[in-house]
Design a protein around this motif. Structure first.
Motif, PDB file in Angstrom:
ATOM      1  N   GLU A 165       8.374  -1.459  48.192  1.00  0.00           N
ATOM      2  CA  GLU A 165       9.547  -1.112  48.561  1.00  0.00           C
ATOM      3  C   GLU A 165       9.974  -2.148  49.770  1.00  0.00           C
ATOM      4  O   GLU A 165       9.142  -2.617  50.646  1.00  0.00           O
ATOM      5  CB  GLU A 165       9.479   0.293  49.318  1.00  0.00           C
ATOM      6  N   GLU A 166      11.303  -2.147  49.954  1.00  0.00           N
ATOM      7  CA  GLU A 166      11.630  -3.259  51.089  1.00  0.00           C
ATOM      8  C   GLU A 166      11.396  -2.744  52.358  1.00  0.00           C
ATOM      9  O   GLU A 166      11.191  -3.719  53.125  1.00  0.00           O
ATOM     10  CB  GLU A 166      13.118  -3.309  50.695  1.00  0.00           C
ATOM     11  N   VAL A 167      11.284  -1.548  52.691  1.00  0.00           N
ATOM     12  CA  VAL A 167      11.053  -1.027  54.057  1.00  0.00           C
ATOM     13  C   VAL A 167       9.723  -1.317  54.450  1.00  0.00           C
ATOM     14  O   VAL A 167       9.580  -1.730  55.579  1.00  0.00           O
ATOM     15  CB  VAL A 167      11.438   0.532  54.058  1.00  0.00           C
ATOM     16  N   VAL A 168       8.749  -1.334  53.455  1.00  0.00           N
ATOM     17  CA  VAL A 168       7.447  -1.667  53.942  1.00  0.00           C
ATOM     18  C   VAL A 168       7.423  -3.321  54.109  1.00  0.00           C
ATOM     19  O   VAL A 168       6.659  -3.812  55.227  1.00  0.00           O
ATOM     20  CB  VAL A 168       6.418  -1.242  52.605  1.00  0.00           C
ATOM     21  N   ALA A 169       8.206  -4.123  53.260  1.00  0.00           N
ATOM     22  CA  ALA A 169       8.094  -5.524  53.397  1.00  0.00           C
ATOM     23  C   ALA A 169       8.773  -5.824  54.673  1.00  0.00           C
ATOM     24  O   ALA A 169       8.178  -6.790  55.552  1.00  0.00           O
ATOM     25  CB  ALA A 169       8.949  -6.173  52.325  1.00  0.00           C
ATOM     26  N   ARG A 170       9.703  -5.173  55.049  1.00  0.00           N
ATOM     27  CA  ARG A 170      10.469  -5.610  56.481  1.00  0.00           C
ATOM     28  C   ARG A 170       9.585  -5.211  57.679  1.00  0.00           C
ATOM     29  O   ARG A 170       9.454  -5.849  58.535  1.00  0.00           O
ATOM     30  CB  ARG A 170      11.792  -4.772  56.426  1.00  0.00           C
ATOM     31  N   ALA A 171       8.985  -4.314  57.442  1.00  0.00           N
ATOM     32  CA  ALA A 171       7.810  -3.728  58.500  1.00  0.00           C
ATOM     33  C   ALA A 171       6.827  -4.725  58.627  1.00  0.00           C
ATOM     34  O   ALA A 171       6.450  -5.257  60.006  1.00  0.00           O
ATOM     35  CB  ALA A 171       7.495  -2.377  58.189  1.00  0.00           C
ATOM     36  N   ILE A 172       6.377  -5.181  57.705  1.00  0.00           N
ATOM     37  CA  ILE A 172       5.201  -6.131  57.868  1.00  0.00           C
ATOM     38  C   ILE A 172       5.544  -7.471  58.342  1.00  0.00           C
ATOM     39  O   ILE A 172       4.940  -8.286  59.145  1.00  0.00           O
ATOM     40  CB  ILE A 172       4.570  -6.620  56.507  1.00  0.00           C
TER      41      ILE A 172
END
Length: 482
Positions: free
Chosen positions: A221-228
């Motif tokens: 998911e994009e939200v996980v990639a952004r958080a990392i």
């Protein structure tokens, strides 16, 4: 002629057809239609496009309407030419009399919706440069490590066991989260943000066991990639099996195949190896310092025993000898000059005797007196000049003596920097250094022998080495360049 009363109006016919569609059990409440997207243009709210039959050369098309609430549930971005399956119901749009499909869900056929989502998100993040950003490195000796994972006993056990085995000083803090399901991605991203905002960790491990593509989907998911990407500390991913690749793996700073490998990545240097290396380096340092100190002590002892320091007056023996030589030359020059002037006086007296007239005699006597006066003045000036030169040489000798005595006093007061400089200078001038390289000093009758011309067969000579001397007798002489 047909009567008008027997005819249907356009509105009546349209409503009739609409009721037929709405009441048909094969068309409502759900019908599934497969086809190729066409005329699609992404709008802010409702979507209007067509679905054509790609197996009939595009001769048949169906108008499709998808309202905003239904389109928000689509997990990928539709594109023209994409083959999809649409679930919805068929009805008639009364304003234009067109029948159309009201879509409620959309999926991609063939490779699957999830695969399309993955490829679209991968392409988007690749263009933004998230995969090519500089990777953060894990500190060699971390103190606190955060772990974002589920309460799965196997994953936690592997990480805890590995970290304790490699470095028991590392503190592990677990941030439990769901790793599967629709709400998992949001929770994972939130926990990563909590760890980053805490600003009290050296790294964070994001871990999950194996599973299918659907099970691992929260990590795509994009939200996980952004958080990392926004985290201010290194992120180590350990998702699924080694053959699984997720967006999280690509964005993370370090990717590992298993939770055990992730724990090894954050404890790169085992504590036992570090302690052993420190002890080894400490031993080497102690040995090196001890050896250097011994060498310095021996060097200091050698310099202390040097006869140049015990007899500093030997340093200016050359200057004293030069002063004596100049004094002798001055005295000799004065005697020669006096003898020359005396001979000149005698010559003048002889010449005077040959000229008997009294006037000439008086004139010559006056000239003689002037010459004698000039001679005395010249002698006095010359003697004064030579005396001044001798005084200057003596002052230079005294200044050299004072400098040497001051250097000796500075050495005795322990000024290490000045001592080191004097030692280097003395060492460079020391004849012992030459003897130390294997050379020898040959003397005969306490005079230095500079060549074989000063020796004869049967002569006795003294050969001085760095340590000791030997008495030799010359038995053979060979002359040559070498």
């Amino acid at each position: 002629m047909i009567a008008e009363k027997n005819c249907l109006t356009v509105a009546q016919l349209t409503k009739y057809v609409k009721r037929k569609f709405d009441a048909d059990p094969y068309l409502n409440p759900n019908v599934y239609v497969v086809g190729q997207l066409t005329d699609f243009r992404l709008r802010k709210t409702h979507q209007y496009f067509s679905l054509k039959d790609d197996q009939a050369d595009g001769k048949f098309q169906l108008s499709v309407v998808m309202f905003q609430s239904a389109f928000a549930k689509v997990k990928f971005t539709p594109e023209n030419g994409m083959r999809v399956i649409i679930r919805g119901h068929l009805s008639v749009y009364e304003a234009r009399g067109n029948y159309q499909l009201y879509a409620e869900a959309m999926e991609v056929t063939g490779v699957g919706t999830l695969q399309v989502q993955f490829e679209q998100l991968y392409k988007k993040l690749r263009q933004e440069g998230l995969f090519d950003r500089p990777k953060k490195t894990v500190r060699p000796f971390p103190k606190r490590i955060a772990v974002v994972t589920s309460n799965d006993a196997a994953v936690k056990h592997d990480i805890i066991t590995t970290v304790r085995r490699r470095n028991r000083l590392v503190q592990l803090v677990f941030y439990p989260t769901r790793v599967q399901g629709e709400q998992a991605a949001g929770e994972i991203a939130a926990q990563i943000k909590r760890v980053s905002d805490a600003n009290d960790y050296d790294a964070v491990i994001v871990a999950r066991g194996g599973g299918s593509l659907e099970d691992l989907w929260p990590f795509n998911e994009e939200v996980v990639a952004r958080a990392i990407n926004q985290a201010n500390l290194p992120v180590i991913s350990s998702i699924g099996h080694e053959t699984d690749t997720t967006i999280t793996d690509l964005v993370a700073d370090v990717r590992t195949a298993t939770p055990t490998a992730a724990a090894e990545a954050v404890t790169k240097w085992p504590l036992a190896d570090v302690i052993s290396e420190v002890e080894r380096e400490q031993t080497l340092l102690y040995t090196a310092e001890k050896s250097q100190l011994a060498n310095l002590k021996q060097r200091l002892l050698t310099l202390t025993e040097s006869y140049f320091l015990k007899q500093p007056e030997r340093l200016y023996e050359r200057q004293v000898q030069q002063v004596d030589e100049l004094t002798g030359r001055l005295q000799s020059g004065a005697r020669l000059l006096l003898a020359s002037r005396s001979r000149r006086v005698q010559e003048l007296q002889t010449s005077l005797e040959h000229h008997s007239p009294r006037a000439q005699l008086a004139k010559q006597q006056m000239q003689l007196a002037r010459l004698q006066q000039g001679l005395r003045a010249g002698m006095r000036g010359h003697l004064e000049e030579e005396r001044g030169r001798l005084i200057r040489l003596e002052e230079g000798r005294r200044a050299s003596t004072n400098l040497l005595l001051q250097a000796t006093q500075n050495y005795q007061r322990g000024q290490a920097q000045r001592l080191d400089t004097l030692i280097k200078q003395l060492d460079a001038l020391s004849p012992l250094k030459v003897l130390g390289r294997g050379f020898a000093l040959v003397t005969k009758d306490e005079q230095v022998v500079a060549g074989v011309d000063q020796l004869a067969v049967g002569d006795e000579a003294t050969v001085k080495f760095e340590q000791g001397q030997a008495q030799v007798t010359v038995t053979k002489i060979e002359k040559g360049n070498n």
